[in-house]
Design a protein around this motif. Structure first.
Motif, PDB file in Angstrom:
ATOM      1  N   MET A  50      47.208  30.713  36.471  1.00 30.86           N
ATOM      2  CA  MET A  50      47.852  31.535  37.485  1.00 30.86           C
ATOM      3  C   MET A  50      48.172  30.724  38.736  1.00 30.86           C
ATOM      4  SD  MET A  50      48.473  34.530  36.379  1.00 30.86           S
ATOM      5  CE  MET A  50      48.797  35.329  37.933  1.00 30.86           C
ATOM      6  N   MET A  51      47.293  29.808  39.112  1.00 28.07           N
ATOM      7  CA  MET A  51      47.563  28.961  40.274  1.00 28.07           C
ATOM      8  C   MET A  51      48.791  28.088  40.008  1.00 28.07           C
ATOM      9  SD  MET A  51      45.242  29.589  42.653  1.00 28.07           S
ATOM     10  CE  MET A  51      44.904  28.182  43.669  1.00 28.07           C
ATOM     11  N   SER A  52      48.967  27.654  38.771  1.00 30.32           N
ATOM     12  CA  SER A  52      50.099  26.783  38.436  1.00 30.32           C
ATOM     13  C   SER A  52      51.429  27.535  38.398  1.00 30.32           C
ATOM     14  CB  SER A  52      49.865  26.092  37.093  1.00 30.32           C
ATOM     15  OG  SER A  52      50.045  26.991  36.021  1.00 30.32           O
ATOM     16  N   LEU A  53      51.377  28.851  38.320  1.00 29.18           N
ATOM     17  CA  LEU A  53      52.605  29.644  38.239  1.00 29.18           C
ATOM     18  C   LEU A  53      53.391  29.616  39.552  1.00 29.18           C
ATOM     19  CD1 LEU A  53      54.185  31.324  36.232  1.00 29.18           C
ATOM     20  CD2 LEU A  53      52.880  33.322  36.950  1.00 29.18           C
ATOM     21  N   SER A  54      52.694  29.502  40.675  1.00 29.21           N
ATOM     22  CA  SER A  54      53.336  29.393  41.995  1.00 29.21           C
ATOM     23  C   SER A  54      54.370  30.491  42.237  1.00 29.21           C
ATOM     24  CB  SER A  54      53.989  28.018  42.164  1.00 29.21           C
ATOM     25  OG  SER A  54      53.049  27.003  42.033  1.00 29.21           O
ATOM     26  N   LEU A  55      53.931  31.720  42.129  1.00 30.30           N
ATOM     27  CA  LEU A  55      54.834  32.845  42.363  1.00 30.30           C
ATOM     28  C   LEU A  55      55.196  32.970  43.833  1.00 30.30           C
ATOM     29  CD1 LEU A  55      53.171  35.576  40.146  1.00 30.30           C
ATOM     30  CD2 LEU A  55      55.246  34.287  39.669  1.00 30.30           C
ATOM     31  N   CYS A  56      56.362  33.501  44.100  1.00 28.51           N
ATOM     32  CA  CYS A  56      56.839  33.741  45.460  1.00 28.51           C
ATOM     33  C   CYS A  56      57.169  35.221  45.626  1.00 28.51           C
ATOM     34  CB  CYS A  56      58.094  32.923  45.730  1.00 28.51           C
ATOM     35  SG  CYS A  56      57.870  31.165  45.591  1.00 28.51           S
ATOM     36  N   ASN A  57      57.009  35.700  46.843  1.00 29.31           N
ATOM     37  CA  ASN A  57      57.427  37.075  47.116  1.00 29.31           C
ATOM     38  C   ASN A  57      58.909  37.225  46.825  1.00 29.31           C
ATOM     39  OD1 ASN A  57      55.217  38.679  47.860  1.00 29.31           O
ATOM     40  ND2 ASN A  57      55.111  37.660  49.834  1.00 29.31           N
ATOM     41  N   GLU A  58      59.260  38.404  46.367  1.00 29.14           N
ATOM     42  CA  GLU A  58      60.622  38.769  45.988  1.00 29.14           C
ATOM     43  C   GLU A  58      61.068  38.140  44.676  1.00 29.14           C
ATOM     44  OE1 GLU A  58      61.865  41.271  47.685  1.00 29.14           O
ATOM     45  OE2 GLU A  58      60.202  41.066  49.073  1.00 29.14           O
ATOM     46  N   GLU A  59      60.176  37.416  44.008  1.00 29.98           N
ATOM     47  CA  GLU A  59      60.495  36.829  42.707  1.00 29.98           C
ATOM     48  C   GLU A  59      60.346  37.890  41.625  1.00 29.98           C
ATOM     49  OE1 GLU A  59      58.869  33.271  39.764  1.00 29.98           O
ATOM     50  OE2 GLU A  59      58.089  33.426  41.794  1.00 29.98           O
ATOM     51  N   GLU A  60      61.281  37.913  40.692  1.00 20.12           N
ATOM     52  CA  GLU A  60      61.180  38.847  39.572  1.00 20.12           C
ATOM     53  C   GLU A  60      60.462  38.150  38.419  1.00 20.12           C
ATOM     54  OE1 GLU A  60      64.154  41.964  38.405  1.00 20.12           O
ATOM     55  OE2 GLU A  60      64.386  40.578  36.728  1.00 20.12           O
ATOM     56  N   ILE A  61      59.450  38.816  37.898  1.00 17.99           N
ATOM     57  CA  ILE A  61      58.686  38.283  36.775  1.00 17.99           C
ATOM     58  C   ILE A  61      58.579  39.356  35.701  1.00 17.99           C
ATOM     59  CG2 ILE A  61      57.324  36.751  38.251  1.00 17.99           C
ATOM     60  CD1 ILE A  61      54.981  38.793  37.753  1.00 17.99           C
ATOM     61  N   GLU A  62      58.019  38.968  34.564  1.00 13.70           N
ATOM     62  CA  GLU A  62      57.706  39.928  33.516  1.00 13.70           C
ATOM     63  C   GLU A  62      56.209  39.889  33.249  1.00 13.70           C
ATOM     64  OE1 GLU A  62      60.920  40.549  30.308  1.00 13.70           O
ATOM     65  OE2 GLU A  62      60.934  38.395  30.765  1.00 13.70           O
ATOM     66  N   VAL A  63      55.657  41.048  32.978  1.00 14.78           N
ATOM     67  CA  VAL A  63      54.255  41.168  32.595  1.00 14.78           C
ATOM     68  C   VAL A  63      54.241  41.630  31.148  1.00 14.78           C
ATOM     69  CG1 VAL A  63      52.044  42.274  33.075  1.00 14.78           C
ATOM     70  CG2 VAL A  63      53.633  41.786  34.959  1.00 14.78           C
ATOM     71  N   GLU A  64      53.540  40.875  30.317  1.00 14.81           N
ATOM     72  CA  GLU A  64      53.483  41.164  28.882  1.00 14.81           C
ATOM     73  C   GLU A  64      52.029  41.356  28.483  1.00 14.81           C
ATOM     74  OE1 GLU A  64      55.778  38.720  25.920  1.00 14.81           O
ATOM     75  OE2 GLU A  64      53.733  38.128  25.389  1.00 14.81           O
ATOM     76  N   ALA A  65      51.776  42.341  27.638  1.00 16.17           N
ATOM     77  CA  ALA A  65      50.426  42.565  27.137  1.00 16.17           C
ATOM     78  C   ALA A  65      50.476  42.993  25.684  1.00 16.17           C
ATOM     79  CB  ALA A  65      49.702  43.620  27.970  1.00 16.17           C
ATOM     80  N   GLU A  66      49.431  42.605  24.970  1.00 15.07           N
ATOM     81  CA  GLU A  66      49.307  43.000  23.571  1.00 15.07           C
ATOM     82  C   GLU A  66      47.843  43.292  23.291  1.00 15.07           C
ATOM     83  OE1 GLU A  66      50.398  41.488  19.079  1.00 15.07           O
ATOM     84  OE2 GLU A  66      50.856  40.213  20.773  1.00 15.07           O
ATOM     85  N   GLY A  67      47.579  44.518  22.844  1.00 18.12           N
ATOM     86  CA  GLY A  67      46.214  44.911  22.531  1.00 18.12           C
ATOM     87  C   GLY A  67      46.032  46.403  22.688  1.00 18.12           C
ATOM     88  N   PRO A  68      44.792  46.855  22.531  1.00 20.61           N
ATOM     89  CA  PRO A  68      44.534  48.293  22.511  1.00 20.61           C
ATOM     90  C   PRO A  68      44.761  49.008  23.846  1.00 20.61           C
ATOM     91  CG  PRO A  68      42.474  47.059  22.447  1.00 20.61           C
ATOM     92  CD  PRO A  68      43.585  46.065  22.292  1.00 20.61           C
ATOM     93  N   ASP A  69      44.682  48.275  24.947  1.00 19.42           N
ATOM     94  CA  ASP A  69      44.879  48.894  26.259  1.00 19.42           C
ATOM     95  C   ASP A  69      46.070  48.275  26.995  1.00 19.42           C
ATOM     96  OD1 ASP A  69      43.675  46.440  26.642  1.00 19.42           O
ATOM     97  OD2 ASP A  69      41.968  47.216  27.774  1.00 19.42           O
ATOM     98  N   GLU A  70      47.063  47.839  26.227  1.00 17.12           N
ATOM     99  CA  GLU A  70      48.192  47.094  26.792  1.00 17.12           C
ATOM    100  C   GLU A  70      48.965  47.863  27.856  1.00 17.12           C
ATOM    101  OE1 GLU A  70      51.359  47.936  23.169  1.00 17.12           O
ATOM    102  OE2 GLU A  70      50.110  46.138  23.077  1.00 17.12           O
ATOM    103  N   GLN A  71      49.195  49.138  27.643  1.00 20.00           N
ATOM    104  CA  GLN A  71      49.957  49.941  28.611  1.00 20.00           C
ATOM    105  C   GLN A  71      49.227  49.997  29.950  1.00 20.00           C
ATOM    106  OE1 GLN A  71      52.985  51.521  27.554  1.00 20.00           O
ATOM    107  NE2 GLN A  71      53.378  51.832  29.710  1.00 20.00           N
TER     108      GLN A  71
END
Length: 85
Positions: A50-71
């Motif tokens: 996560m530290m290496s991702l270097s996200l910025c405010n106003e940046e559009e990203i996607e969140v992906e999950a797979e598993g029993p509580d993904e939603q």
């Protein structure tokens, strides 16, 4: 598997605390959770990743999950990163 887009809206995102909060939130879920930005796909439960991702405010990203509580996992991550004003 589910994937949803969101826009990052966090104050002082360059500090480590929001990254740690995202990792802690993701770690509460059994599902595998990833944040996707450009060509990077990072495990949301990995502090170093996560530290290496270097996200910025106003940046559009996607969140992906797979598993029993993904939603619930995706909604919790998006809820933290894009709080409703």
């Amino acid at each position: 598997m589910i994937r949803e887009k969101c826009t990052v809206h966090l104050p002082n995102y360059s500090e480590a605390r929001p990254v740690a909060e995202i990792v802690q939130t993701a770690s509460q879920y059994e599902s595998r959770i990833f944040l996707i930005s450009g060509d990077k796909k990072i495990n949301a439960k990995s502090i170093m990743g996560m530290m290496s991702l270097s996200l910025c405010n106003e940046e559009e990203i996607e969140v992906e999950a797979e598993g029993p509580d993904e939603q619930n996992a995706v909604h919790a991550i998006i809820g933290y990163m894009s709080p409703v004003a």
